[in-house]
Design a protein around this motif. Structure first.
Motif: not given
Length: 426
Positions: A33-36, A96-103, A164-172
């Motif tokens: 979460m901090p990195d995202l 939604v968090m995994g796809l979010a383009p902005t804060f 694998l990237g800061d988005r991968a955990p959200f989809f898992a």
């Protein structure tokens, strides 16, 4: 309590399994979460903590407003539908968090997820439904064990998936939450029979109405005040841990995930092996006092240790703070009528939501202030000093409470209207 011991164990296993999957999903996203947030806000790690505080606050604010509504609906229509709605809401939120383009996307998504709420309150009410008062402290301690196990497995997975990237955990996490909803739909039974349900009143199904209702029960207000201070203090962990360890020790996502997994493991060990033995032997009051004392000492030690490996030593002793939740919840549950357990847990959820608004904002603002590049003092652990002071405040309140608050009350508790059982038409 209408179920047999065998039926109680079966229902308990199902609801705890559902809660475990949700906690694993929550733990998966914590290390990254901090990195995202840094990526979406283009700011420093310390300043990103402020954004994290607002993110957690938006979720908690919606929980505060809608938590009692969900608790009241659970008292009226049963726990099962409320639990299922919560599971689905979390799955959609992670997507939604995994796809979010902005804060802004993160902020709005967290707010909508807060409306449906977490599974904690309905799961606790569910366990109160199926458990006699004498066994509630033990079964409530299993919730803490589930949180410990979930936060052992989840952050470890999240730390690995972070590669694998800061988005991968959200989809898992989304896959886990939606799978949980599907399993709950198939296997989760209803715990609240028709003859124990009560009408839904909007005056009671709001944060302030719930507080008024809970205030009618002797000894509840002071104990809730102590719990409130403790909950604010405890929010220092989820709000700042990843930021704190990265800023102070330079830890990677994997190291953060490992520390959270270790923390969860220690709490689980306390809940499984210590709590069932300590609470019956010492009583709930002494157990609460021990938990608060060790929690305060742990907060202060986290803030002051100079090397990262020492954190693991501190977490061994501070894990005894896990005694607080089951002891307080068991004491409170006996001061509320049997068919108002959902109202109680809704009120507790509201308190927890207020603490989750105040706590993260306080902790992350403190961390950001004491880690500014131009600041006079660099002290990443400042937020934990504040948490230690709050925990000591809770300890003082519990110490001053009269002993009768922790004694089993008489069986004649205040009556709450129930919904008459409707017989199906022939």
């Amino acid at each position: 309590m209408s179920t047999t011991p065998t039926g109680e164990r079966r229902a308990l296993a199902i609801v705890l399994g559902a809660l475990l999957i949700d906690v694993i999903g929550l733990g998966i996203v914590m290390p990254v979460m901090p990195d995202l947030i840094v990526h979406l806000t283009h700011t420093t790690l310390g300043e990103a903590a402020r954004y994290s505080g607002w993110l957690m606050g938006s979720f908690a604010a919606m929980q505060f407003l809608f938590g009692p509504v969900m608790g009241g609906l659970g008292d009226r229509f049963g726990r099962r539908p409320v639990l299922l709605i919560s599971m689905v809401a979390f799955g959609l939120d992670y997507i939604v968090m995994g796809l979010a383009p902005t804060f802004t996307w993160l902020f709005v998504s967290r707010a909508f997820a807060g409306i449906a709420g977490a599974t904690f309150a309905p799961a606790t009410a569910y366990i109160a439904d199926i458990t006699p008062p004498a066994r509630r402290a033990r079964n409530f301690s299993l919730i803490g064990a589930v949180f410990g196990i979930g936060f052992t497995i989840g952050p470890a997975i999240g730390g690995l998936l972070g590669g694998l990237g800061d988005r991968a955990p959200f989809f898992a996490a989304a896959i886990l939450a939606l799978t949980n909803a599907a399993l709950g739909l198939k296997y989760l039974p209803e715990s609240l029979p028709l003859d124990r349900r009560r009408p839904f009143h909007i005056a009671r199904a709001n944060p302030f109405g719930t507080f008024v209702a809970l205030g009618r029960y002797r000894g509840a207000k002071a104990l809730l005040a102590a719990w409130f201070l403790w909950m604010i203090a405890h929010m220092g962990y989820p709000a700042t841990w990843a930021f704190f360890t990265k800023l102070k020790f330079g830890w990677s996502d994997l190291a953060v995930g490992a520390s959270l997994a270790y923390m969860g493991f220690m709490i689980a060990m306390v809940q499984i092996f210590v709590t069932p033995r300590v609470i019956p032997r010492l009583g709930e009051r002494r157990a609460i006092m021990i938990g608060l004392t060790m929690g305060a000492a742990g907060f202060l030690s986290n803030a002051l240790v100079p090397q990262g490996w020492m954190i693991y030593v501190v977490l061994v002793a501070s894990s005894l703070q896990a005694l607080v939740f089951p002891s307080m919840n068991a004491t409170l549950s006996r001061r509320v009528a049997g068919n108002a357990q959902g109202e109680l847990q809704g009120g507790v959820a509201s308190l927890q939501s207020i603490s989750a608004i105040i706590g993260p904002l306080m902790a992350t603002s403190t961390l950001a202030h004491f880690t500014r590049p131009d600041g006079a003092i660099h002290f990443p652990g400042a937020a934990f000093v504040v948490s230690a002071a709050l925990a000591l405040g809770a300890l003082i309140v519990v110490t001053l409470l009269p002993p009768h608050v922790f004694v089993h009350p008489p069986e004649s508790r205040p009556a709450v209207p129930v919904v008459p059982q409707v017989q199906p038409e022939a």
